[in-house]
Design a protein around this motif. Structure first.
Motif, short mmCIF file in Angstrom:
data_model
loop_
_atom_site.label_atom_id
_atom_site.label_comp_id
_atom_site.label_asym_id
_atom_site.label_seq_id
_atom_site.Cartn_x
_atom_site.Cartn_y
_atom_site.Cartn_z
N ARG A 17 0.91 -1.25 0.01
CA ARG A 17 0.09 0.04 -0.11
C ARG A 17 1.02 1.26 0.13
O ARG A 17 1.81 1.49 0.74
CB ARG A 17 -0.75 -0.08 1.32
CG ARG A 17 -2.05 0.88 1.14
CD ARG A 17 -2.99 0.87 2.35
NE ARG A 17 -2.51 1.02 3.83
CZ ARG A 17 -1.85 0.20 4.79
NH1 ARG A 17 -2.19 -1.01 4.46
NH2 ARG A 17 -1.28 0.67 5.85
N VAL A 18 0.64 2.19 -0.79
CA VAL A 18 1.19 3.60 -0.69
C VAL A 18 0.25 4.77 -0.44
O VAL A 18 -1.00 4.74 -1.01
CB VAL A 18 1.84 3.78 -2.23
CG1 VAL A 18 2.68 5.26 -2.02
CG2 VAL A 18 2.97 2.50 -2.37
N GLU A 19 0.46 5.50 0.58
CA GLU A 19 -0.20 6.30 1.07
C GLU A 19 0.17 7.95 0.84
O GLU A 19 1.44 7.96 1.23
CB GLU A 19 -1.09 6.34 2.14
CG GLU A 19 -1.69 4.91 2.44
CD GLU A 19 -2.13 4.41 3.96
OE1 GLU A 19 -3.01 3.87 4.04
OE2 GLU A 19 -1.23 4.88 4.67
N LEU A 20 -0.38 8.82 0.78
CA LEU A 20 0.24 10.36 0.93
C LEU A 20 -0.56 10.83 2.11
O LEU A 20 -1.90 11.14 2.23
CB LEU A 20 -0.27 11.12 -0.17
CG LEU A 20 0.14 12.59 -0.24
CD1 LEU A 20 1.74 12.63 -0.22
CD2 LEU A 20 -0.41 13.47 -1.41
N ALA A 21 0.22 11.24 3.15
CA ALA A 21 -0.04 11.79 4.45
C ALA A 21 -0.40 13.27 4.21
O ALA A 21 -0.23 14.07 3.19
CB ALA A 21 0.88 11.72 5.52
N HIS A 22 -1.36 13.98 5.10
CA HIS A 22 -1.79 15.16 5.08
C HIS A 22 -0.46 16.18 5.01
O HIS A 22 -0.62 17.23 4.72
CB HIS A 22 -2.55 15.53 6.29
CG HIS A 22 -1.74 15.36 7.67
ND1 HIS A 22 -1.45 14.32 8.17
CD2 HIS A 22 -1.40 16.60 8.35
CE1 HIS A 22 -0.76 14.83 9.43
NE2 HIS A 22 -0.64 16.13 9.50
N ASP A 23 0.57 15.88 5.32
CA ASP A 23 1.95 16.66 5.46
C ASP A 23 2.62 16.49 4.23
O ASP A 23 3.61 17.13 4.25
CB ASP A 23 2.51 16.44 6.74
CG ASP A 23 3.10 15.08 7.01
OD1 ASP A 23 2.82 14.35 6.08
OD2 ASP A 23 4.00 14.73 7.96
N GLY A 24 2.33 15.63 3.38
CA GLY A 24 3.10 15.45 2.06
C GLY A 24 4.07 14.26 2.13
O GLY A 24 4.66 14.18 1.05
N VAL A 25 4.04 13.57 3.44
CA VAL A 25 4.93 12.37 3.54
C VAL A 25 4.23 11.24 2.85
O VAL A 25 3.11 11.14 2.97
CB VAL A 25 5.45 12.09 4.84
CG1 VAL A 25 6.14 11.04 5.18
CG2 VAL A 25 6.09 13.45 5.45
N VAL A 26 5.19 10.41 2.09
CA VAL A 26 4.64 9.30 1.39
C VAL A 26 4.77 7.98 2.45
O VAL A 26 6.06 7.91 2.51
CB VAL A 26 5.34 9.15 -0.05
CG1 VAL A 26 4.84 7.68 -0.72
CG2 VAL A 26 5.07 10.17 -1.01
N HIS A 27 3.83 7.38 2.53
CA HIS A 27 3.85 6.27 3.43
C HIS A 27 3.84 4.88 2.43
O HIS A 27 3.02 4.90 1.80
CB HIS A 27 2.82 6.27 4.44
CG HIS A 27 2.87 7.19 5.53
ND1 HIS A 27 2.46 6.92 6.63
CD2 HIS A 27 2.96 8.50 5.25
CE1 HIS A 27 2.57 7.95 7.36
NE2 HIS A 27 3.16 9.06 6.41
#
Length: 75
Positions: A17-27
């Motif tokens: 899974r790849v996600e974009l956090a609210h602060d612009g960090v890619v998880h």
């Protein structure tokens, strides 16, 4: 409750899974591993993995799966 929005799902596959956090960090979640990366670091990692897969395909191509075909060897 922190009031922060949930990360935006960018892509997924079983176990990944790849996600974009609210602060612009890619998880990036890969099985038991998780990475939190700045966008430029994620781009560098993605490019490196893509290059590695191209090199792997050139040096070690996939072999076709073996299967039993009906009617072989008789007659």
């Amino acid at each position: 409750m922190s009031g922060r929005p949930d990360p935006q799902l960018l892509a997924s596959a079983p176990g990944y899974r790849v996600e974009l956090a609210h602060d612009g960090v890619v998880h990036v979640h890969a099985g038991p591993l998780s990475f939190r990366l700045a966008r430029d670091a994620c781009e560098a990692l993605t490019t490196t993995l893509a290059r590695a897969m191209v090199q792997l395909a050139r040096t070690c191509p996939k072999r076709p799966a073996l299967e039993v075909l009906p009617g072989g060897g008789e007659g």
